[in-house]
Design an enzyme around this catalytic site. Sequence first.
Site, mmCIF file in Angstrom:
data_model
loop_
_atom_site.group_PDB
_atom_site.id
_atom_site.type_symbol
_atom_site.label_atom_id
_atom_site.label_comp_id
_atom_site.label_asym_id
_atom_site.label_seq_id
_atom_site.Cartn_x
_atom_site.Cartn_y
_atom_site.Cartn_z
ATOM 1 N N GLU A 14 0.820 -1.204 0.000
ATOM 2 C CA GLU A 14 0.000 0.000 0.000
ATOM 3 C C GLU A 14 0.857 1.258 0.000
ATOM 4 O O GLU A 14 0.494 2.256 -0.621
ATOM 5 C CB GLU A 14 -0.927 -0.003 1.220
ATOM 6 C CG GLU A 14 -1.977 -1.098 1.222
ATOM 7 C CD GLU A 14 -1.454 -2.433 1.748
ATOM 8 O OE1 GLU A 14 -2.234 -3.394 1.796
ATOM 9 O OE2 GLU A 14 -0.251 -2.517 2.093
ATOM 10 N N LEU B 255 1.313 -7.494 -9.949
ATOM 11 C CA LEU B 255 2.079 -7.837 -11.143
ATOM 12 C C LEU B 255 2.465 -6.618 -11.966
ATOM 13 O O LEU B 255 3.244 -6.724 -12.919
ATOM 14 C CB LEU B 255 1.283 -8.796 -12.028
ATOM 15 C CG LEU B 255 0.142 -8.236 -12.902
ATOM 16 C CD1 LEU B 255 -0.249 -9.271 -13.958
ATOM 17 C CD2 LEU B 255 -1.066 -7.808 -12.121
ATOM 18 N N GLU C 213 13.763 -2.862 -3.325
ATOM 19 C CA GLU C 213 14.530 -3.066 -4.552
ATOM 20 C C GLU C 213 13.799 -3.927 -5.578
ATOM 21 O O GLU C 213 14.426 -4.565 -6.424
ATOM 22 C CB GLU C 213 15.890 -3.693 -4.225
ATOM 23 C CG GLU C 213 16.816 -2.780 -3.446
ATOM 24 C CD GLU C 213 18.239 -3.279 -3.399
ATOM 25 O OE1 GLU C 213 19.152 -2.492 -3.688
ATOM 26 O OE2 GLU C 213 18.447 -4.478 -3.081
ATOM 27 N N ARG D 213 8.428 -12.217 0.339
ATOM 28 C CA ARG D 213 7.740 -10.955 0.581
ATOM 29 C C ARG D 213 8.092 -10.366 1.940
ATOM 30 O O ARG D 213 8.189 -9.162 2.081
ATOM 31 C CB ARG D 213 6.227 -11.156 0.472
ATOM 32 C CG ARG D 213 5.444 -9.864 0.742
ATOM 33 C CD ARG D 213 4.033 -9.948 0.247
ATOM 34 N NE ARG D 213 3.278 -8.731 0.510
ATOM 35 C CZ ARG D 213 3.357 -7.605 -0.199
ATOM 36 N NH1 ARG D 213 4.188 -7.556 -1.224
ATOM 37 N NH2 ARG D 213 2.636 -6.550 0.102
ATOM 38 N N GLU E 156 4.253 -3.925 -11.231
ATOM 39 C CA GLU E 156 5.651 -3.492 -11.104
ATOM 40 C C GLU E 156 6.540 -4.213 -12.105
ATOM 41 O O GLU E 156 7.444 -3.613 -12.684
ATOM 42 C CB GLU E 156 6.153 -3.757 -9.681
ATOM 43 C CG GLU E 156 5.629 -2.801 -8.631
ATOM 44 C CD GLU E 156 6.200 -3.113 -7.266
ATOM 45 O OE1 GLU E 156 7.170 -2.454 -6.853
ATOM 46 O OE2 GLU E 156 5.681 -4.025 -6.604
#
EC number: 2.4.99.12
Length: 424
Positions: free
Chosen positions: A61, A339, A314, A268, A341
């Site tokens: 977010e 997805l 990164e 993640r 990015e």
Amino acid sequence: MLRFVYSLLWLLILPLALLRLVWRSRKESGYIQHVGERLGRYGDLSAAGPWLWVHAVSVGETRAAQPLIDALLAAYPRHRLLLTHMTPTGRQTGAQLYGANPRVQQCYLPYDLPWLVRRFLAYFQPDAGLIMETEVWPNLVHVTRRMGVPLFLVNARLSPRSYRRTARFGGAAAALYNDFTMVLAQTAGDAERYRALGVKSVQVTGNLKFDMQPPEAGVARGQLLRQAFGNRHVLAAASTREGEEPLILEAFSRWPGTDRPALLLVPRHPQRFDEVAAMATRAGFSVQRRSALDIEQLSAPITADVVLGDSMGEMAMYYAASDIAYIGGSLIPLGGQNLIEACAVGTPVLMGPHTFNFAQATEDAIAAGACQRVADADELMVAAAAILGDATRLADMREHALTFAGLHRGATARTLGALAPVLR
């Protein structure tokens, strides 16, 4: 009455919530920092406004809010921006993006008890609040409305699964969402489901994630990292969740071809970095950690089977270093991750069967030729091998990914337009 019972339950579990912070701090020390803020204590922070308040619960977010925050700072130069979070990783991401900006201040949102919310609002007195995506806390929403602060649910999404769960509360759900000044939905489907709940003020503004511009420095580092793999292809498994890595590593060990690529594995959650590194080693793979690499000064090619992406902030670099990317949270029923990015840097995408958190974006990407859905980890490797082995198809998917990401931009401008009558 429901809100009273809810508040009573919150009061009873508050000691457990504080103990949970201590428990989680064993792996991530940030959970026991700034605990007073979670109880509405902000005396060590400046209250000098006027404030626009954006709540971004965690990493995803916070990244999605970046184009909107930048636009708000430009459009309302006399305001400062208060950026609140619920997780240390979200706060860390915000600090990476805005730590040097004197107009942005960060803190934790208090737990959802009425007097804690009132204490938070009374201290900062924001002119308006913007809640990102799905973070709907009943007392926060109700008290904000009662205190006269316009509150918007921005980049809002409501999957069919979430709609069915929320609809069970009937009129209480409608009352909760109608305490928002406006719900700004990502898609027409999301808007339709909010209206079906009984929400009166809903507008479709699009998905802010399409407006995220990959940082040039991150893309440049990704290109350097890609060069270090030499002639090997690079398959990224990005934003993977607990339970997925064993499936991916086992399927990767049975790669359906002779030229197995390097696996760029990016969990993640940072507290799982060590666990996943050990998992890959036990599976028989050689492992190189990104934290041990100086990207700008790589003196030797990377020969490890698995490169562990054990860093925060990164993702643009990891996607730019990859030939194709699997997006985590979709092999198991967690709804998938973002997805967009990957597509924004021209990296084709593979998604598992569980994409309800990004249903419309996934279907649009598949229709655009930028994404392929797979049923399980074995099919993931088969699909990746087929695409990487076909240079023409890979180039086409790269082009389709860039086109897909570009066509859906504009949500920031539409969101600002919807906010303008109130913020003016």
